[in-house]
Design a protein around this motif. Structure first.
Motif, short mmCIF file in Angstrom:
data_model
loop_
_atom_site.label_atom_id
_atom_site.label_comp_id
_atom_site.label_asym_id
_atom_site.label_seq_id
_atom_site.Cartn_x
_atom_site.Cartn_y
_atom_site.Cartn_z
N LEU A 60 1.00 -1.16 -0.04
CA LEU A 60 0.02 0.25 -0.06
C LEU A 60 0.92 1.32 -0.11
CD1 LEU A 60 -2.77 1.44 0.23
CD2 LEU A 60 -2.67 1.25 2.79
N ALA A 61 1.92 1.42 0.88
CA ALA A 61 2.63 2.47 0.98
C ALA A 61 3.65 2.78 -0.30
CB ALA A 61 3.76 2.43 2.06
N ASP A 62 3.98 1.77 -1.09
CA ASP A 62 4.81 1.92 -2.28
C ASP A 62 3.55 2.64 -3.42
OD1 ASP A 62 7.09 0.85 -1.31
OD2 ASP A 62 6.67 -1.22 -2.20
N ALA A 63 2.24 1.90 -3.49
CA ALA A 63 1.20 2.50 -4.35
C ALA A 63 1.05 4.01 -3.85
CB ALA A 63 0.26 1.71 -4.18
N MET A 64 0.93 3.89 -2.57
CA MET A 64 0.65 5.81 -2.41
C MET A 64 1.76 6.61 -2.59
SD MET A 64 -0.91 4.95 1.50
CE MET A 64 -1.38 6.69 2.17
N ARG A 65 3.19 6.13 -2.65
CA ARG A 65 4.25 7.08 -3.06
C ARG A 65 4.15 7.07 -4.46
NH1 ARG A 65 6.83 4.73 1.50
NH2 ARG A 65 7.23 3.05 0.46
N SER A 66 3.76 6.06 -5.20
CA SER A 66 3.39 6.11 -6.66
C SER A 66 2.33 7.06 -7.17
CB SER A 66 3.39 4.73 -7.47
OG SER A 66 4.57 4.19 -7.15
N GLY A 67 1.41 7.46 -6.22
CA GLY A 67 0.12 8.27 -6.54
C GLY A 67 -0.69 7.46 -7.38
N VAL A 68 -0.97 6.08 -7.30
CA VAL A 68 -1.87 5.42 -8.22
C VAL A 68 -3.39 5.61 -7.76
CG1 VAL A 68 -0.20 3.73 -8.42
CG2 VAL A 68 -2.13 3.41 -6.60
N ALA A 69 -3.73 6.49 -6.89
CA ALA A 69 -5.17 6.54 -6.54
C ALA A 69 -5.30 8.01 -5.94
CB ALA A 69 -5.65 5.70 -5.67
N ARG A 70 -6.71 8.50 -6.07
CA ARG A 70 -7.08 9.69 -5.33
C ARG A 70 -7.22 9.55 -4.03
NH1 ARG A 70 -7.91 9.90 -10.30
NH2 ARG A 70 -7.76 11.80 -11.79
N THR A 71 -7.91 8.32 -3.52
CA THR A 71 -8.19 8.16 -2.24
C THR A 71 -7.80 6.73 -1.70
OG1 THR A 71 -10.14 9.33 -2.49
CG2 THR A 71 -10.21 7.73 -0.72
N TYR A 72 -7.01 6.64 -0.75
CA TYR A 72 -6.76 5.30 -0.19
C TYR A 72 -7.33 4.92 1.01
CZ TYR A 72 -3.03 6.48 -3.13
OH TYR A 72 -2.31 6.84 -4.29
N VAL A 73 -8.08 3.57 1.08
CA VAL A 73 -8.68 2.87 2.08
C VAL A 73 -8.04 1.66 2.67
CG1 VAL A 73 -11.02 2.35 2.74
CG2 VAL A 73 -10.88 3.90 0.98
N ILE A 74 -8.15 1.67 4.05
CA ILE A 74 -7.70 0.27 4.65
C ILE A 74 -9.14 -0.32 5.10
CG2 ILE A 74 -6.35 -0.85 6.08
CD1 ILE A 74 -4.26 1.25 6.14
N VAL A 75 -9.47 -1.65 4.47
CA VAL A 75 -10.86 -2.36 5.13
C VAL A 75 -10.16 -3.40 6.17
CG1 VAL A 75 -12.59 -3.47 4.40
CG2 VAL A 75 -11.55 -1.71 2.91
N GLY A 76 -10.90 -3.46 7.18
CA GLY A 76 -10.87 -4.76 7.94
C GLY A 76 -11.19 -4.27 9.51
N GLY A 77 -12.22 -4.92 9.69
CA GLY A 77 -12.65 -4.95 11.35
C GLY A 77 -11.90 -6.06 12.12
N ALA A 78 -12.67 -6.57 12.86
CA ALA A 78 -11.95 -7.79 13.65
C ALA A 78 -12.87 -8.92 13.62
CB ALA A 78 -12.28 -7.29 15.24
N GLY A 79 -12.24 -10.00 13.11
CA GLY A 79 -12.56 -11.36 12.74
C GLY A 79 -11.77 -12.54 13.38
N HIS A 80 -12.03 -13.68 13.00
CA HIS A 80 -11.42 -14.84 13.63
C HIS A 80 -9.87 -14.76 13.74
CE1 HIS A 80 -11.81 -16.13 9.46
NE2 HIS A 80 -10.60 -16.72 9.75
N THR A 81 -9.17 -14.14 12.68
CA THR A 81 -7.67 -14.13 12.83
C THR A 81 -7.42 -12.77 13.31
OG1 THR A 81 -7.59 -13.15 10.59
CG2 THR A 81 -7.69 -15.63 10.67
N THR A 82 -8.06 -11.82 13.89
CA THR A 82 -7.44 -10.53 14.07
C THR A 82 -6.53 -10.55 15.53
OG1 THR A 82 -9.45 -9.67 13.07
CG2 THR A 82 -8.10 -8.17 14.84
#
Length: 201
Positions: A60-82
């Motif tokens: 994600l950080a590499d993609a952010m530095r490359s500027g591949v999107a206008r908006t960056y989102v991280i998706v993930g709540g709490a599940g069985h592996t959290t």
């Protein structure tokens, strides 16, 4: 079957699974790669779908530095592996600051901030499984309203093709063009980016 042959078969099986789950539509998350494949340099949204591989934050950080999107989102709540992910993240990167009840999105956000000095635009923290990862992302983007700028597509993961999108041609897993339920936008999906390197500490 001797032990060496068994290990060789296990390695082939793991590589087969990684090749299927880690499919990519572009060789790298860069503007040049997007332009070569799709004819545009920036997606409206890039979403990292949590999980338990901390090195996804490096991707994600590499993609952010490359500027591949206008908006960056991280998706993930709490599940069985959290809980396991919380323990592993603390062991790999002791300086991370997150609570005992932190969601996957919060852990990844902390990692990206601490290790890379970057911050994302949005966190989706309600999901508890792969199915509602995409539905809660859809809701979050709909609430925001200004994320998707036509004609630029949504950059997500293959989960979008099966959970949130209706494939228009061919195999939905490999669909590069689909009509997406996320805000009704035309989207192109990217495969999950599984890092094949160690997390930078």
């Amino acid at each position: 079957m001797d032990a060496e042959a068994g290990l060789g078969q296990a390695a082939r099986d793991i590589n087969t699974l990684a090749g299927f789950l880690g499919m990519r539509d572009v060789p790298a998350l860069t503007r040049d790669a997007l332009a070569a494949r799709y004819g545009f340099e920036r997606a409206d949204v890039m979403a990292l779908f949590g999980g338990s591989i901390l090195a996804g934050g490096d991707v994600l950080a590499d993609a952010m530095r490359s500027g591949v999107a206008r908006t960056y989102v991280i998706v993930g709540g709490a599940g069985h592996t959290t809980e396991t992910f919380r323990s592993r993240a603390r062991a790999l990167c002791p300086g991370l600051a997150f609570g005992d009840d932190a969601t996957e999105a919060q852990i990844f956000s902390s990692y990206v901030s601490r290790v890379h000095g970057l911050g994302v635009d949005l966190l989706e923290t309600r999901s508890t499984n792969c199915g509602n990862n995409i539905t809660y992302l859809r809701d979050l983007l709909a609430e925001r309203g200004d994320c998707l700028q036509e004609p630029h597509p949504l950059a997500g993961c293959h989960d979008a093709a099966t959970h949130g999108c209706r494939g228009r041609a061919g195999d939905a897993w490999r669909a590069a063009h689909s009509v997406c339920d996320l805000c009704g936008a035309r989207c192109r999906t990217w495969g999950r980016a599984f890092a094949r390197r160690r997390a930078r500490l």
